[in-house]
Design a protein around this motif. Structure first.
Motif, mmCIF file in Angstrom:
data_model
loop_
_atom_site.group_PDB
_atom_site.id
_atom_site.type_symbol
_atom_site.label_atom_id
_atom_site.label_comp_id
_atom_site.label_asym_id
_atom_site.label_seq_id
_atom_site.Cartn_x
_atom_site.Cartn_y
_atom_site.Cartn_z
ATOM 1 N N ALA A 43 0.834 -1.209 0.000
ATOM 2 C CA ALA A 43 0.000 0.000 0.000
ATOM 3 C C ALA A 43 0.868 1.258 0.000
ATOM 4 O O ALA A 43 0.554 2.235 -0.695
ATOM 5 N N ALA A 44 1.955 1.245 0.751
ATOM 6 C CA ALA A 44 2.848 2.403 0.789
ATOM 7 C C ALA A 44 3.494 2.634 -0.576
ATOM 8 O O ALA A 44 3.601 3.772 -1.039
ATOM 9 N N ALA A 46 2.297 1.718 -3.523
ATOM 10 C CA ALA A 46 1.266 2.193 -4.447
ATOM 11 C C ALA A 46 0.987 3.673 -4.223
ATOM 12 O O ALA A 46 0.852 4.450 -5.178
ATOM 13 N N HIS A 47 0.911 4.076 -2.978
ATOM 14 C CA HIS A 47 0.674 5.487 -2.663
ATOM 15 C C HIS A 47 1.834 6.346 -3.152
ATOM 16 O O HIS A 47 1.623 7.385 -3.787
ATOM 17 N N ALA A 48 3.055 5.921 -2.877
ATOM 18 C CA ALA A 48 4.223 6.687 -3.307
ATOM 19 C C ALA A 48 4.274 6.793 -4.828
ATOM 20 O O ALA A 48 4.551 7.864 -5.373
ATOM 21 N N ALA A 49 3.992 5.707 -5.529
ATOM 22 C CA ALA A 49 4.000 5.726 -6.990
ATOM 23 C C ALA A 49 2.927 6.672 -7.526
ATOM 24 O O ALA A 49 3.167 7.414 -8.484
ATOM 25 N N ARG A 57 7.490 -0.056 -12.940
ATOM 26 C CA ARG A 57 7.465 -0.768 -11.662
ATOM 27 C C ARG A 57 8.059 0.092 -10.538
ATOM 28 O O ARG A 57 9.083 0.725 -10.704
ATOM 29 N N SER A 58 7.415 0.044 -9.413
ATOM 30 C CA SER A 58 7.885 0.784 -8.255
ATOM 31 C C SER A 58 9.103 0.096 -7.650
ATOM 32 O O SER A 58 9.112 -1.121 -7.464
#
Length: 63
Positions: A43-44, A46-49, A57-58
């Motif tokens: 989740a972190a 995805a939020h940062a991306a 890709r992150s």
């Protein structure tokens, strides 16, 4: 979470486990960090991306 985790090495004397008191929280803290990392990392990342607008890709996602 990471900020709080970074404080542990400053408080951890780095002694072998058999020289630490029985109630030393270092091992439990390490286990808890691993559990929270596994739970929160996707989740972190995805939020940062989404905030940064990452392309592809992150780098924060394992796999």
């Amino acid at each position: 979470m990471l900020t709080r985790w970074r404080r542990l090495p400053d408080r951890d004397p780095g002694l072998p486990l058999d020289l630490l008191p029985p109630d030393w929280p270092g091992m439990a803290a390490g286990g808890l960090f691993e559990q929270l990392d596994t739970l929160l990392r996707p989740a972190a990342a995805a939020h940062a991306a989404a905030v940064v607008g990452a392309r592809g890709r992150s780098p924060w996602v394992r796999g």
